[in-house]
Write an enzyme that holds these catalytic residues in place. Structure first.
Site, mmCIF file in Angstrom:
data_model
loop_
_atom_site.group_PDB
_atom_site.id
_atom_site.type_symbol
_atom_site.label_atom_id
_atom_site.label_comp_id
_atom_site.label_asym_id
_atom_site.label_seq_id
_atom_site.Cartn_x
_atom_site.Cartn_y
_atom_site.Cartn_z
ATOM 1 N N GLU A 1 0.832 -1.207 0.000
ATOM 2 C CA GLU A 1 0.000 0.000 0.000
ATOM 3 C C GLU A 1 0.870 1.262 0.000
ATOM 4 O O GLU A 1 0.535 2.250 -0.662
ATOM 5 C CB GLU A 1 -0.933 -0.021 1.206
ATOM 6 C CG GLU A 1 -1.996 -1.107 1.109
ATOM 7 C CD GLU A 1 -2.886 -1.181 2.331
ATOM 8 O OE1 GLU A 1 -4.065 -1.555 2.187
ATOM 9 O OE2 GLU A 1 -2.408 -0.883 3.452
ATOM 10 N N GLU B 1 -3.494 -10.048 3.835
ATOM 11 C CA GLU B 1 -4.393 -9.736 4.951
ATOM 12 C C GLU B 1 -5.550 -10.722 5.065
ATOM 13 O O GLU B 1 -6.035 -11.001 6.169
ATOM 14 C CB GLU B 1 -4.946 -8.308 4.804
ATOM 15 C CG GLU B 1 -3.964 -7.210 5.158
ATOM 16 C CD GLU B 1 -3.104 -6.770 4.000
ATOM 17 O OE1 GLU B 1 -2.519 -5.684 4.077
ATOM 18 O OE2 GLU B 1 -2.986 -7.522 2.999
#
Length: 261
Positions: A112, A132
């Site tokens: 990210e 995740e």
């Protein structure tokens, strides 16, 4: 700045930012706040035109959030500092080019952060993933950004399965710009940074603001905003000395000298 976990080095108009938190370069709250301060200073320093973000070591770029720190009390919804997680994702008015030089494993929040850069270069051994899903959490920023950066179905597969991409596949889908042997990565990043630093900073600022603001707008609405002089950076460019310098240099058949004003 030489203090861990972030090291910085100025090379003319270029700022190198190195994440250095052995063993994996994971980011805790304190590190995120430091990164926010570093990139805020970069944004506000008129002498700096381009930043390179990389990491120490050869194995990890960044795996994202430091789970060990979380186990010791760092709240996942704690104070990340100005700019949000990693100092880049939510930093307002960052109208200068940022290059991510990914030197190893780049996953979760680390991916990210890389996605917050404008250009991503990678060492040939780098790998990319959003794992995740395997810990029952959501890659929130990536869920917003990734489907806009690469084909929707590939982005959703990464988000749904957490599978890893090597550099060949990452480049094929447009996740990264270029792949280099690890020994050449920083040299190539610096070469690109110098090229950008020699360019017109006011034009870069206008490009970044228009691209950022137009992302959620219809084409005609964004174009109307430009023609109605509603982008501050565009108006500053059109009234600048650099705008005149560009025209003069073209007419005089010489290279322009950009002053950023």
């Amino acid at each position: 700045m030489t203090d861990a976990p972030i090291k910085t080095q100025r090379n003319g108009h270029v700022l190198e930012v190195t994440l250095d938190r052995p063993k994996a370069n994971a980011v805790d709250l304190a590190t995120s706040r430091i990164m926010g301060e570093v990139f805020t200073d970069f944004r506000d320093d008129p002498e700096l035109r381009v930043a390179i973000l990389t990491a120490a070591g050869e194995k990890f770029f960044c795996p994202g959030w430091d789970l060990k720190a979380a186990a010791d009390g760092d709240a996942v919804d704690g104070d990340y500092g100005v700019g949000g997680f990693g100092g880049l994702q939510e930093l307002r008015g960052l109208n200068k080019p940022v290059i991510a030089a990914v030197n190893g494993i780049c996953c979760g929040g680390g991916l990210e952060i890389a996605l917050s850069a404008d250009i991503i270069l990678a060492a040939d051994h780098a790998t990319f993933a959003l794992p995740e899903i395997r810990s029952g959490t959501v890659a929130d920023a990536a869920s917003i950004k990734l489907p806009k950066r690469i084909p929707y179905h590939i982005a959703m597969e990464m988000l749904f399965t957490g599978r890893w991409l090597d550099t060949d596949e990452a480049a094929r889908w447009g996740l990264i710009n270029h792949v280099y042997p690890a020994a050449d990565l920083m040299g190539e990043a610096r070469k690109l940074a110098e090229l950008l630093a020699s360019g017109p900073p006011l034009v870069y600022a206008a490009i970044k603001e228009v691209v950022r603001e137009a992302e959620g707008m219809k084409f005609q609405d964004a174009l109307n905003k430009i023609t109605k002089s509603q982008f501050e950076t565009v108006e500053r460019l059109y009234r600048s000395e650099d705008q005149l310098e560009g025209a003069r240099a073209f007419a005089e058949k010489r290279d322009p000298v950009w002053k950023g004003k």
